[in-house]
Design a protein around this motif. Structure first.
Motif, PDB file in Angstrom:
ATOM      1  N   PRO A  36      27.552  34.291  41.537  1.00 20.67           N
ATOM      2  CA  PRO A  36      28.781  34.400  42.317  1.00 20.67           C
ATOM      3  C   PRO A  36      29.996  34.065  41.451  1.00 20.67           C
ATOM      4  O   PRO A  36      29.886  33.340  40.463  1.00 20.67           O
ATOM      5  CB  PRO A  36      28.598  33.377  43.436  1.00 20.67           C
ATOM      6  CG  PRO A  36      27.622  32.392  42.897  1.00 20.67           C
ATOM      7  CD  PRO A  36      26.743  33.141  41.936  1.00 20.67           C
ATOM      8  N   TYR A  37      31.134  34.616  41.830  1.00 15.75           N
ATOM      9  CA  TYR A  37      32.388  34.331  41.138  1.00 15.75           C
ATOM     10  C   TYR A  37      32.667  32.830  41.178  1.00 15.75           C
ATOM     11  O   TYR A  37      32.532  32.195  42.225  1.00 15.75           O
ATOM     12  CB  TYR A  37      33.527  35.093  41.805  1.00 15.75           C
ATOM     13  CG  TYR A  37      34.889  34.691  41.327  1.00 15.75           C
ATOM     14  CD1 TYR A  37      35.353  35.105  40.085  1.00 15.75           C
ATOM     15  CD2 TYR A  37      35.714  33.895  42.112  1.00 15.75           C
ATOM     16  CE1 TYR A  37      36.615  34.737  39.646  1.00 15.75           C
ATOM     17  CE2 TYR A  37      36.969  33.530  41.681  1.00 15.75           C
ATOM     18  CZ  TYR A  37      37.410  33.949  40.438  1.00 15.75           C
ATOM     19  OH  TYR A  37      38.653  33.577  39.993  1.00 15.75           O
ATOM     20  N   GLU A  38      33.049  32.282  40.050  1.00 22.20           N
ATOM     21  CA  GLU A  38      33.372  30.857  39.939  1.00 22.20           C
ATOM     22  C   GLU A  38      34.741  30.751  39.272  1.00 22.20           C
ATOM     23  O   GLU A  38      34.859  30.984  38.066  1.00 22.20           O
ATOM     24  CB  GLU A  38      32.293  30.144  39.129  1.00 22.20           C
ATOM     25  CG  GLU A  38      32.417  28.652  39.094  1.00 22.20           C
ATOM     26  CD  GLU A  38      32.240  28.012  40.460  1.00 22.20           C
ATOM     27  OE1 GLU A  38      33.048  27.113  40.781  1.00 22.20           O
ATOM     28  OE2 GLU A  38      31.310  28.387  41.190  1.00 22.20           O
ATOM     29  N   LYS A  39      35.767  30.430  40.054  1.00 15.00           N
ATOM     30  CA  LYS A  39      37.144  30.412  39.546  1.00 15.00           C
ATOM     31  C   LYS A  39      37.295  29.564  38.288  1.00 15.00           C
ATOM     32  O   LYS A  39      37.968  29.963  37.344  1.00 15.00           O
ATOM     33  CB  LYS A  39      38.106  29.929  40.626  1.00 15.00           C
ATOM     34  CG  LYS A  39      39.548  30.030  40.185  1.00 15.00           C
ATOM     35  CD  LYS A  39      40.494  29.896  41.331  1.00 15.00           C
ATOM     36  CE  LYS A  39      41.939  29.986  40.934  1.00 15.00           C
ATOM     37  NZ  LYS A  39      42.347  31.191  40.280  1.00 15.00           N
ATOM     38  N   SER A  73      23.347  38.149  43.343  1.00 13.28           N
ATOM     39  CA  SER A  73      23.930  37.002  44.015  1.00 13.28           C
ATOM     40  C   SER A  73      25.190  37.364  44.789  1.00 13.28           C
ATOM     41  O   SER A  73      25.550  36.686  45.737  1.00 13.28           O
ATOM     42  CB  SER A  73      24.251  35.931  42.972  1.00 13.28           C
ATOM     43  OG  SER A  73      24.797  34.809  43.571  1.00 13.28           O
ATOM     44  N   GLN A  74      25.850  38.435  44.341  1.00  8.45           N
ATOM     45  CA  GLN A  74      27.107  38.809  44.978  1.00  8.45           C
ATOM     46  C   GLN A  74      27.320  40.305  44.787  1.00  8.45           C
ATOM     47  O   GLN A  74      26.984  40.848  43.738  1.00  8.45           O
ATOM     48  CB  GLN A  74      28.244  38.029  44.322  1.00  8.45           C
ATOM     49  CG  GLN A  74      29.594  38.197  44.963  1.00  8.45           C
ATOM     50  CD  GLN A  74      30.581  37.175  44.393  1.00  8.45           C
ATOM     51  OE1 GLN A  74      30.339  35.979  44.430  1.00  8.45           O
ATOM     52  NE2 GLN A  74      31.680  37.652  43.864  1.00  8.45           N
ATOM     53  N   ILE A  75      27.880  40.959  45.796  1.00  9.70           N
ATOM     54  CA  ILE A  75      28.234  42.378  45.715  1.00  9.70           C
ATOM     55  C   ILE A  75      29.702  42.499  46.083  1.00  9.70           C
ATOM     56  O   ILE A  75      30.125  41.995  47.129  1.00  9.70           O
ATOM     57  CB  ILE A  75      27.371  43.234  46.665  1.00  9.70           C
ATOM     58  CG1 ILE A  75      25.887  43.091  46.316  1.00  9.70           C
ATOM     59  CG2 ILE A  75      27.807  44.704  46.591  1.00  9.70           C
ATOM     60  CD1 ILE A  75      24.952  43.753  47.314  1.00  9.70           C
ATOM     61  N   ASN A  76      30.475  43.152  45.201  1.00  5.50           N
ATOM     62  CA  ASN A  76      31.906  43.333  45.438  1.00  5.50           C
ATOM     63  C   ASN A  76      32.248  44.815  45.428  1.00  5.50           C
ATOM     64  O   ASN A  76      31.599  45.600  44.728  1.00  5.50           O
ATOM     65  CB  ASN A  76      32.738  42.643  44.356  1.00  5.50           C
ATOM     66  CG  ASN A  76      32.553  41.141  44.373  1.00  5.50           C
ATOM     67  OD1 ASN A  76      32.451  40.529  45.424  1.00  5.50           O
ATOM     68  ND2 ASN A  76      32.490  40.547  43.200  1.00  5.50           N
ATOM     69  N   HIS A 102      37.661  41.176  32.222  1.00  5.90           N
ATOM     70  CA  HIS A 102      37.234  39.923  32.843  1.00  5.90           C
ATOM     71  C   HIS A 102      35.809  39.551  32.450  1.00  5.90           C
ATOM     72  O   HIS A 102      34.971  40.420  32.240  1.00  5.90           O
ATOM     73  CB  HIS A 102      37.311  40.052  34.366  1.00  5.90           C
ATOM     74  CG  HIS A 102      38.655  40.499  34.847  1.00  5.90           C
ATOM     75  ND1 HIS A 102      38.814  41.548  35.711  1.00  5.90           N
ATOM     76  CD2 HIS A 102      39.899  40.044  34.576  1.00  5.90           C
ATOM     77  CE1 HIS A 102      40.095  41.719  35.968  1.00  5.90           C
ATOM     78  NE2 HIS A 102      40.778  40.817  35.279  1.00  5.90           N
ATOM     79  N   TYR A 103      35.567  38.236  32.403  1.00 11.49           N
ATOM     80  CA  TYR A 103      34.219  37.716  32.169  1.00 11.49           C
ATOM     81  C   TYR A 103      34.147  36.283  32.684  1.00 11.49           C
ATOM     82  O   TYR A 103      35.168  35.674  33.002  1.00 11.49           O
ATOM     83  CB  TYR A 103      33.807  37.806  30.696  1.00 11.49           C
ATOM     84  CG  TYR A 103      34.661  37.025  29.723  1.00 11.49           C
ATOM     85  CD1 TYR A 103      34.254  35.787  29.243  1.00 11.49           C
ATOM     86  CD2 TYR A 103      35.874  37.539  29.256  1.00 11.49           C
ATOM     87  CE1 TYR A 103      35.031  35.074  28.335  1.00 11.49           C
ATOM     88  CE2 TYR A 103      36.647  36.836  28.335  1.00 11.49           C
ATOM     89  CZ  TYR A 103      36.226  35.605  27.886  1.00 11.49           C
ATOM     90  OH  TYR A 103      36.997  34.906  26.986  1.00 11.49           O
ATOM     91  N   GLN A 104      32.927  35.749  32.760  1.00  8.41           N
ATOM     92  CA  GLN A 104      32.690  34.382  33.205  1.00  8.41           C
ATOM     93  C   GLN A 104      32.087  33.577  32.048  1.00  8.41           C
ATOM     94  O   GLN A 104      31.297  34.106  31.269  1.00  8.41           O
ATOM     95  CB  GLN A 104      31.712  34.356  34.388  1.00  8.41           C
ATOM     96  CG  GLN A 104      32.244  34.999  35.661  1.00  8.41           C
ATOM     97  CD  GLN A 104      32.994  34.022  36.527  1.00  8.41           C
ATOM     98  OE1 GLN A 104      34.212  34.021  36.536  1.00  8.41           O
ATOM     99  NE2 GLN A 104      32.289  33.190  37.239  1.00  8.41           N
ATOM    100  N   LEU A 105      32.464  32.314  31.976  1.00  2.00           N
ATOM    101  CA  LEU A 105      31.954  31.405  30.952  1.00  2.00           C
ATOM    102  C   LEU A 105      30.712  30.668  31.458  1.00  2.00           C
ATOM    103  O   LEU A 105      30.474  30.593  32.659  1.00  2.00           O
ATOM    104  CB  LEU A 105      33.037  30.387  30.583  1.00  2.00           C
ATOM    105  CG  LEU A 105      34.331  30.978  30.010  1.00  2.00           C
ATOM    106  CD1 LEU A 105      35.411  29.910  29.935  1.00  2.00           C
ATOM    107  CD2 LEU A 105      34.070  31.587  28.638  1.00  2.00           C
ATOM    108  N   MET A 106      29.938  30.104  30.513  1.00  8.25           N
ATOM    109  CA  MET A 106      28.770  29.301  30.863  1.00  8.25           C
ATOM    110  C   MET A 106      29.198  28.158  31.772  1.00  8.25           C
ATOM    111  O   MET A 106      30.282  27.639  31.598  1.00  8.25           O
ATOM    112  CB  MET A 106      28.122  28.718  29.606  1.00  8.25           C
ATOM    113  CG  MET A 106      27.344  29.720  28.797  1.00  8.25           C
ATOM    114  SD  MET A 106      25.897  30.312  29.644  1.00  8.25           S
ATOM    115  CE  MET A 106      24.770  28.952  29.424  1.00  8.25           C
ATOM    116  N   PRO A 107      28.415  27.773  32.702  1.00 10.47           N
ATOM    117  CA  PRO A 107      27.069  28.245  33.006  1.00 10.47           C
ATOM    118  C   PRO A 107      27.062  29.398  34.016  1.00 10.47           C
ATOM    119  O   PRO A 107      26.056  29.662  34.655  1.00 10.47           O
ATOM    120  CB  PRO A 107      26.389  27.019  33.599  1.00 10.47           C
ATOM    121  CG  PRO A 107      27.503  26.336  34.340  1.00 10.47           C
ATOM    122  CD  PRO A 107      28.755  26.584  33.510  1.00 10.47           C
TER     123      PRO A 107
END
Length: 187
Positions: free
Chosen positions: A141-144, A49-52, A66-71
Motif C-alpha cells: 500500500p502507498y506509504e506517504k 495489496s492495493q489497486i489504483n 514516483h517510487y517508494q523507499l524501503m521498507p
C-alpha cells in the motif's frame, strides 16, 4: 488452463512487458489483467495489496517519476485501459548494472499490454490521448513517509517524450534532479 499472458523481458533486469490475450466474440472481449499463479513465475510473487485507477484528461500530460523507499518498495503492474500512454520505468536499484537506465513502452487499450515493474524502479508516463485511464496493481500500500520521486526532465535521465509536455503538476515539476550523492534504492 491456457496461459493468458505472454511475458517479454526488457533490457532492464526484472522489468517485463506483459501481453494480455483476449477472448473475443460478437459481444466484445474478455481480457484477464492479472493472475497470481501466472505472475508469480515472472516477478510478481507477492500478493496484490492495493489497486489504483487514474484518469488523465489532457493529451501530452506527464506524471511521475514516483517510487517508494524501503521498507515499502513495491512491485507495480501498470495497464492502460482507455487511451494510450508512453510508459516509463527507471532502474534505481543500488548496484544495478543498469542503474539510471530507463525503458519505455506504449501501453493502450488497443494493444492490451501492461508493464510489470519490479521493486527499486521509478515510474511515470505521458498521455498520448485525451482521457487516459490507468489501472495499477501494487504489492504494497502507498506509504506517504516512504514516497520519493525524481524529476522527469532530469538531463541525467534524458527521457525523450513523444509529445510536447502540455501539463505537469506543480508537485511533479518540483521533484528533485539527481545529484552526485544519489546511490540508488535498496530493495
Amino acid at each position: 488452463m491456457t496461459q493468458q499472458f505472454d511475458f517479454t523481458d526488457t533490457p532492464l533486469e526484472g522489468l517485463k512487458i506483459v501481453q494480455r490475450r483476449t477472448v473475443n466474440d460478437s459481444r466484445g472481449f474478455l481480457s484477464r489483467v492479472y493472475c497470481a499463479k501466472e505472475f508469480a513465475g515472472h516477478g510478481f510473487n507477492k500478493s496484490v495489496s492495493q489497486i489504483n485507477q487514474t484518469l488523465t484528461y489532457q493529451k501530452g500530460t506527464v506524471r511521475g517519476l514516483h517510487y517508494q523507499l524501503m521498507p515499502h518498495t513495491e512491485i507495480k503492474l501498470v495497464s492502460c485501459v482507455k487511451g494510450e500512454i508512453f510508459d516509463v520505468a527507471v532502474d534505481l536499484r543500488k548496484g544495478s548494472p543498469t542503474f539510471l537506465h530507463w525503458h519505455s513502452e506504449m501501453l493502450s487499450e488497443k494493444n492490451q499490454r501492461s508493464m510489470l515493474i519490479p521493486e527499486g524502479f521509478a515510474h511515470g508516463f505521458q498521455s498520448l490521448t485525451d482521457n487516459c485511464e490507468l489501472l495499477y496493481l501494487h504489492s504494497k500500500p502507498y506509504e506517504k513517509g516512504s514516497e520519493a520521486a525524481l524529476n522527469m526532465n532530469d538531463s541525467r535521465l534524458a527521457i525523450t517524450f513523444p509529445l510536447s509536455i502540455t501539463d505537469i503538476s506543480e508537485r511533479d515539476r518540483a521533484h528533485p534532479m539527481i545529484d552526485n550523492n544519489f546511490e540508488g534504492v535498496m530493495v
